[in-house]
Scaffold this motif. Structure first.
Motif, PDB file in Angstrom:
ATOM      1  N   GLU A   1      79.675  44.950  46.668  1.00 13.44           N
ATOM      2  CA  GLU A   1      80.993  44.344  46.481  1.00 13.44           C
ATOM      3  C   GLU A   1      81.150  43.070  47.311  1.00 13.44           C
ATOM      4  O   GLU A   1      81.715  42.081  46.841  1.00 13.44           O
ATOM      5  CB  GLU A   1      82.088  45.347  46.854  1.00 13.44           C
TER       6      GLU A   1
ATOM      7  N   PRO B   1      85.259  35.499  33.908  1.00 13.20           N
ATOM      8  CA  PRO B   1      85.729  36.879  34.097  1.00 13.20           C
ATOM      9  C   PRO B   1      85.776  37.721  32.833  1.00 13.20           C
ATOM     10  O   PRO B   1      85.891  38.940  32.913  1.00 13.20           O
ATOM     11  CB  PRO B   1      87.144  36.673  34.660  1.00 13.20           C
ATOM     12  N   GLN B   2      85.714  37.109  31.656  1.00 10.25           N
ATOM     13  CA  GLN B   2      85.847  37.853  30.407  1.00 10.25           C
ATOM     14  C   GLN B   2      84.492  38.312  29.877  1.00 10.25           C
ATOM     15  O   GLN B   2      83.496  37.604  29.995  1.00 10.25           O
ATOM     16  CB  GLN B   2      86.532  36.981  29.340  1.00 10.25           C
TER      17      GLN B   2
ATOM     18  N   GLY C   1      87.149  30.089  42.399  1.00  6.39           N
ATOM     19  CA  GLY C   1      86.838  30.768  41.163  1.00  6.39           C
ATOM     20  C   GLY C   1      87.906  30.624  40.100  1.00  6.39           C
ATOM     21  O   GLY C   1      88.911  29.929  40.285  1.00  6.39           O
ATOM     22  N   TYR C   2      87.690  31.300  38.977  1.00  8.52           N
ATOM     23  CA  TYR C   2      88.603  31.228  37.832  1.00  8.52           C
ATOM     24  C   TYR C   2      90.004  31.714  38.196  1.00  8.52           C
ATOM     25  O   TYR C   2      91.002  31.162  37.728  1.00  8.52           O
ATOM     26  CB  TYR C   2      88.031  32.073  36.690  1.00  8.52           C
ATOM     27  N   ASN C   3      90.106  32.725  39.026  1.00  4.28           N
ATOM     28  CA  ASN C   3      91.412  33.268  39.406  1.00  4.28           C
ATOM     29  C   ASN C   3      92.227  32.293  40.241  1.00  4.28           C
ATOM     30  O   ASN C   3      93.451  32.416  40.327  1.00  4.28           O
ATOM     31  CB  ASN C   3      91.236  34.578  40.177  1.00  4.28           C
TER      32      ASN C   3
ATOM     33  N   THR D   1      76.574  32.076  32.236  1.00  2.00           N
ATOM     34  CA  THR D   1      75.983  31.396  33.399  1.00  2.00           C
ATOM     35  C   THR D   1      74.633  30.794  33.038  1.00  2.00           C
ATOM     36  O   THR D   1      74.246  29.747  33.565  1.00  2.00           O
ATOM     37  CB  THR D   1      75.811  32.362  34.585  1.00  2.00           C
TER      38      THR D   1
ATOM     39  N   GLN E   1      78.543  37.659  30.372  1.00  3.60           N
ATOM     40  CA  GLN E   1      78.729  36.833  31.573  1.00  3.60           C
ATOM     41  C   GLN E   1      77.429  36.153  31.979  1.00  3.60           C
ATOM     42  O   GLN E   1      77.412  34.967  32.328  1.00  3.60           O
ATOM     43  CB  GLN E   1      79.260  37.695  32.720  1.00  3.60           C
TER      44      GLN E   1
ATOM     45  N   ARG F   1      79.438  40.258  45.606  1.00  6.21           N
ATOM     46  CA  ARG F   1      80.195  39.793  44.439  1.00  6.21           C
ATOM     47  C   ARG F   1      81.426  38.987  44.830  1.00  6.21           C
ATOM     48  O   ARG F   1      81.852  38.105  44.089  1.00  6.21           O
ATOM     49  CB  ARG F   1      80.625  40.996  43.582  1.00  6.21           C
TER      50      ARG F   1
ATOM     51  N   HIS G   1      81.028  36.796  37.241  1.00  4.76           N
ATOM     52  CA  HIS G   1      82.414  37.212  36.984  1.00  4.76           C
ATOM     53  C   HIS G   1      83.433  36.311  37.678  1.00  4.76           C
ATOM     54  O   HIS G   1      84.600  36.274  37.293  1.00  4.76           O
ATOM     55  CB  HIS G   1      82.618  38.651  37.457  1.00  4.76           C
ATOM     56  N   ILE G   2      83.001  35.583  38.706  1.00  7.78           N
ATOM     57  CA  ILE G   2      83.912  34.690  39.443  1.00  7.78           C
ATOM     58  C   ILE G   2      84.352  33.524  38.555  1.00  7.78           C
ATOM     59  O   ILE G   2      85.521  33.133  38.550  1.00  7.78           O
ATOM     60  CB  ILE G   2      83.231  34.135  40.714  1.00  7.78           C
TER      61      ILE G   2
END
Length: 431
Positions: A188, A52-53, A113-115, A63, A59, A191, A48-49
């Protein structure tokens, strides 16, 4: 240094020195494969890092696609490091491959990450994985060749089995790292940041491997390395195209089976069997530990019954047991039964893994051995082994999961046909 001096130097090694050389060569192998497998085992935490979609399966599929892309670099690595190993020595090729893997793991450990950086995150992840694929693609041919040459006659199967023993050891270390971090950190935390820890560990372990490999005895000689045909792809394809094709076929079926029962199996236990991540990791840890210790046993057995018979047991087992094992895993309710089914699959696989490098090395002369082993292995491994997870997850997404089991079975038939054309042991003339 001429060939006689090199041969004399190697033959004069004591058993302790020979074991140290094999452990030194295989230590880098362990680190390389630990780094490579860490990506697969921890992908359930960092998918998800970078992607994310989508749902969890989507996901994981993304990967797995990056994982497969790393495999596509293996033929280039097999050619490049095969050339280096034949032209400049096995030792130099093995040292360079560890440097590259160390760099790749270090980058992933700190990759945003993507964010944080948007599309650059999955793009950079892809680039780094391709570099690591190049490294692992080169590692196999160089280290398998070295270990086949440093081993003594009559015990080559036993000594060469340490090639996959350490490969599995690296995989086992990766899954053990998963288990330990699962006990220390909550879901968590894994992740968010915990998944980065194993990549740092892998980069650190590479320093130890580099130190051990610098003390290795070189098994190639100057005359061999300076031969005009050493490391020549055109010469290999003109004069040794038959063993080249055989190695591709054997590697395709062997790699597909190996990755099905190891890296994909963990995801299969979670996605299809319905186990939680911790239980899946514990089962795979025990199964891989057993698998690792089976390698020298199966390798020593090949010294008695021959490589051809070992490959017959492997391919026949894949044909007979793949579909039943994968189907029964989804219907049994006992964790003990699940463990035994996985162990049976890995026991069958050990007839191939224990002699994988040696079987291929015995088909080529010293001047072409690193290239002859590394390149066709990388081709078969990249196309069929690297795509195993991607194909399996893709078929599951389309509701055709059982088709993947028959696909593995069909590859077992191909390996059986090729194996029947192999001699138990083949000596090839020098160039």
């Amino acid at each position: 240094m001429n060939r006689q001096k090199v041969t004399s130097s190697i033959s004069s090694l004591s058993d302790i020195q020979r074991i140290k050389a094999i452990l030194g060569a295989s230590s880098g192998n362990l680190v390389e494969w630990f780094d490579f497998y860490v990506y697969s085992f921890f992908s359930i935490y960092f998918a998800h890092i970078f992607f994310p979609q989508g749902d969890a399966t989507t996901q994981l599929l993304q990967t797995a696609g990056v994982f497969a892309a790393g495999f596509l670099m293996r033929p280039i690595g097999g050619w490049l490091f095969g050339y280096i190993g034949d032209r400049f020595g096995r030792k130099k090729a093995m040292l360079i491959s560890v440097y590259i893997m160390c760099f790749g793991s270090l980058v992933i450990a700190f990759l945003p990450g993507y964010n944080q950086i948007g599309l650059f995150a999955p793009i950079l992840l892809l680039v780094v994985r391709m570099l690591q694929g190049l490294s692992v693609g080169g590692e196999y041919g160089a280290s398998a060749t070295y270990m086949s040459e440093i081993a003594t006659e009559g015990k080559k199967g036993f000594y060469s089995s340490f090639h996959y023993l350490t490969l599995i050891g690296g995989q086992l270390m990766a899954v053990l790292t998963v288990v330990i971090l699962q006990q220390i950190l909550d879901h968590e935390s894994l992740r968010v940041w915990g998944w980065r820890i194993p990549f740092l560990i892998g980069a650190g372990l590479a320093i130890v491997a580099l130190w051990l490999r610098k003390s290795l005895h070189e098994t190639s000689d100057e005359n061999q390395r300076t031969n005009k045909n050493s490391g020549s792809l055109s010469y290999l394809l003109r004069h040794y195209w038959r063993p080249f094709i055989k190695v591709i076929g054997i590697s395709a079926g062997g790699s597909l089976t190996f990755y099905t029962y190891t890296t994909y199996m963990q995801k299969y236990l979670i996605n299809s069997v319905g186990l939680d991540a911790k239980t899946s990791s514990m089962l795979m840890t025990g199964a891989l530990l057993l698998f690792m210790f089976l390698q020298p046993i199966a390798g020593a057995l090949s010294d008695k019954i021959g490589r051809k018979m070992s490959m017959f047991f492997f391919s026949s087992g894949i044909i007979l047991f793949t579909v039943p094992i994968m189907v029964y895993l989804t219907v049994v309710n006992s964790l003990t039964a699940i463990f035994l089914l996985i162990s049976l699959a890995l026991m069958v696989c050990s007839f191939y893994t224990s002699i994988s490098g040696l079987l291929k090395a015995e088909l080529f002369p010293p001047q072409l051995r690193a290239l002859g082993v590394g390149l066709p292995y990388a081709i078969g491994n990249a196309i069929f082994g690297g795509s195993a997870e991607f194909v399996a997850l893709g078929l599951k997404q389309k509701g055709m999961e059982s088709s993947f089991f028959w696909y593995v079975t069909a590859m077992g038939i191909i390996v059986l046909l090729i194996s029947m054309s192999l001699p138990n042991k083949k000596a090839v003339e020098k160039l």
